[in-house]
Design a protein around this motif. Sequence first.
Motif, PDB file in Angstrom:
ATOM      1  N   GLN A 148     -38.083 -35.446   2.299  1.00  0.00           N
ATOM      2  CA  GLN A 148     -39.376 -35.449   2.986  1.00  0.00           C
ATOM      3  C   GLN A 148     -39.715 -36.846   3.497  1.00  0.00           C
ATOM      4  O   GLN A 148     -40.216 -37.006   4.613  1.00  0.00           O
ATOM      5  CB  GLN A 148     -40.466 -34.925   2.061  1.00  0.00           C
ATOM      6  N   TYR A 149     -39.440 -37.855   2.689  1.00  0.00           N
ATOM      7  CA  TYR A 149     -39.690 -39.225   3.135  1.00  0.00           C
ATOM      8  C   TYR A 149     -38.807 -39.580   4.325  1.00  0.00           C
ATOM      9  O   TYR A 149     -39.268 -40.182   5.293  1.00  0.00           O
ATOM     10  CB  TYR A 149     -39.479 -40.236   2.002  1.00  0.00           C
ATOM     11  N   LYS A 150     -37.550 -39.203   4.257  1.00  0.00           N
ATOM     12  CA  LYS A 150     -36.616 -39.511   5.347  1.00  0.00           C
ATOM     13  C   LYS A 150     -37.108 -38.895   6.657  1.00  0.00           C
ATOM     14  O   LYS A 150     -37.060 -39.539   7.710  1.00  0.00           O
ATOM     15  CB  LYS A 150     -35.219 -38.998   4.998  1.00  0.00           C
ATOM     16  N   ASP A 179     -40.173 -40.884   7.835  1.00  0.00           N
ATOM     17  CA  ASP A 179     -39.758 -42.197   8.321  1.00  0.00           C
ATOM     18  C   ASP A 179     -39.099 -42.092   9.698  1.00  0.00           C
ATOM     19  O   ASP A 179     -39.320 -42.931  10.566  1.00  0.00           O
ATOM     20  CB  ASP A 179     -38.807 -42.851   7.317  1.00  0.00           C
ATOM     21  N   ARG A 232     -47.468 -50.833   2.294  1.00  0.00           N
ATOM     22  CA  ARG A 232     -46.959 -49.535   1.832  1.00  0.00           C
ATOM     23  C   ARG A 232     -46.101 -49.701   0.585  1.00  0.00           C
ATOM     24  O   ARG A 232     -46.296 -49.006  -0.412  1.00  0.00           O
ATOM     25  CB  ARG A 232     -46.149 -48.881   2.951  1.00  0.00           C
ATOM     26  N   CYS A 287     -47.182 -48.384  -3.143  1.00  0.00           N
ATOM     27  CA  CYS A 287     -46.398 -47.349  -3.822  1.00  0.00           C
ATOM     28  C   CYS A 287     -45.801 -47.858  -5.125  1.00  0.00           C
ATOM     29  O   CYS A 287     -45.696 -47.099  -6.095  1.00  0.00           O
ATOM     30  CB  CYS A 287     -45.343 -46.785  -2.878  1.00  0.00           C
ATOM     31  N   THR A 301     -41.651 -41.955  -4.162  1.00  0.00           N
ATOM     32  CA  THR A 301     -41.284 -41.418  -2.858  1.00  0.00           C
ATOM     33  C   THR A 301     -42.402 -40.569  -2.270  1.00  0.00           C
ATOM     34  O   THR A 301     -42.626 -40.596  -1.060  1.00  0.00           O
ATOM     35  CB  THR A 301     -39.969 -40.615  -2.950  1.00  0.00           C
ATOM     36  N   ASP A 302     -43.120 -39.830  -3.096  1.00  0.00           N
ATOM     37  CA  ASP A 302     -44.275 -39.080  -2.588  1.00  0.00           C
ATOM     38  C   ASP A 302     -45.314 -40.028  -1.998  1.00  0.00           C
ATOM     39  O   ASP A 302     -45.914 -39.740  -0.961  1.00  0.00           O
ATOM     40  CB  ASP A 302     -44.906 -38.227  -3.690  1.00  0.00           C
ATOM     41  N   MET A 320     -44.657 -43.024  -0.729  1.00  0.00           N
ATOM     42  CA  MET A 320     -44.070 -43.539   0.516  1.00  0.00           C
ATOM     43  C   MET A 320     -44.239 -42.520   1.650  1.00  0.00           C
ATOM     44  O   MET A 320     -44.570 -42.888   2.780  1.00  0.00           O
ATOM     45  CB  MET A 320     -42.585 -43.850   0.312  1.00  0.00           C
ATOM     46  N   THR A 321     -44.051 -41.250   1.336  1.00  0.00           N
ATOM     47  CA  THR A 321     -44.203 -40.204   2.343  1.00  0.00           C
ATOM     48  C   THR A 321     -45.649 -40.113   2.806  1.00  0.00           C
ATOM     49  O   THR A 321     -45.917 -40.040   4.013  1.00  0.00           O
ATOM     50  CB  THR A 321     -43.728 -38.847   1.780  1.00  0.00           C
ATOM     51  N   THR A 341     -46.532 -43.077   4.941  1.00  0.00           N
ATOM     52  CA  THR A 341     -45.829 -43.003   6.219  1.00  0.00           C
ATOM     53  C   THR A 341     -46.468 -41.953   7.121  1.00  0.00           C
ATOM     54  O   THR A 341     -46.651 -42.193   8.322  1.00  0.00           O
ATOM     55  CB  THR A 341     -44.332 -42.717   5.992  1.00  0.00           C
ATOM     56  N   LYS A 342     -46.837 -40.821   6.557  1.00  0.00           N
ATOM     57  CA  LYS A 342     -47.493 -39.779   7.359  1.00  0.00           C
ATOM     58  C   LYS A 342     -48.837 -40.261   7.899  1.00  0.00           C
ATOM     59  O   LYS A 342     -49.219 -39.920   9.020  1.00  0.00           O
ATOM     60  CB  LYS A 342     -47.660 -38.501   6.547  1.00  0.00           C
TER      61      LYS A 342
END
Length: 133
Positions: free
Chosen positions: A39-41, A44, A79, A83, A101-102, A104-105, A108-109
Amino acid sequence: MSPRLLLALTPLLLATVAQADDCTNAITQGEMNQCAAQQYKAADKELNDLYKQITTRLTDDPKAKQLLVKAQRAWIGFRDAECEFSASGVEGGSVYPLIYTDCMTAQTKARVEAFKTYLKCKEGDLSCPVPEA
């Protein structure tokens, strides 16, 4: 491993791989971590695509482009620090990659949405630094 044993285990191995790829059915911590990374990828990639679109529109304004680069670098620092802090309560645990990672996602969103707003600027909107396409 014998070829017969490998052949017998193949359906089980394929089912495990398929289950790991299906994030709605992720059960193990490893599967959840993997899904969070996917999801992060994706987020990004979307962010990078939008960033490229904005920098293309700023080709004729090197100062604005430089300010965008500066802002993006600062945002990345924020960010990452946010995180790290957000996940610090579970540092060293198996859930750490998921929590980090959640975050980071999510960050990023949020940046993706800001970039989308920049790309919707209308001619004459003085509050928007990105020219209309």
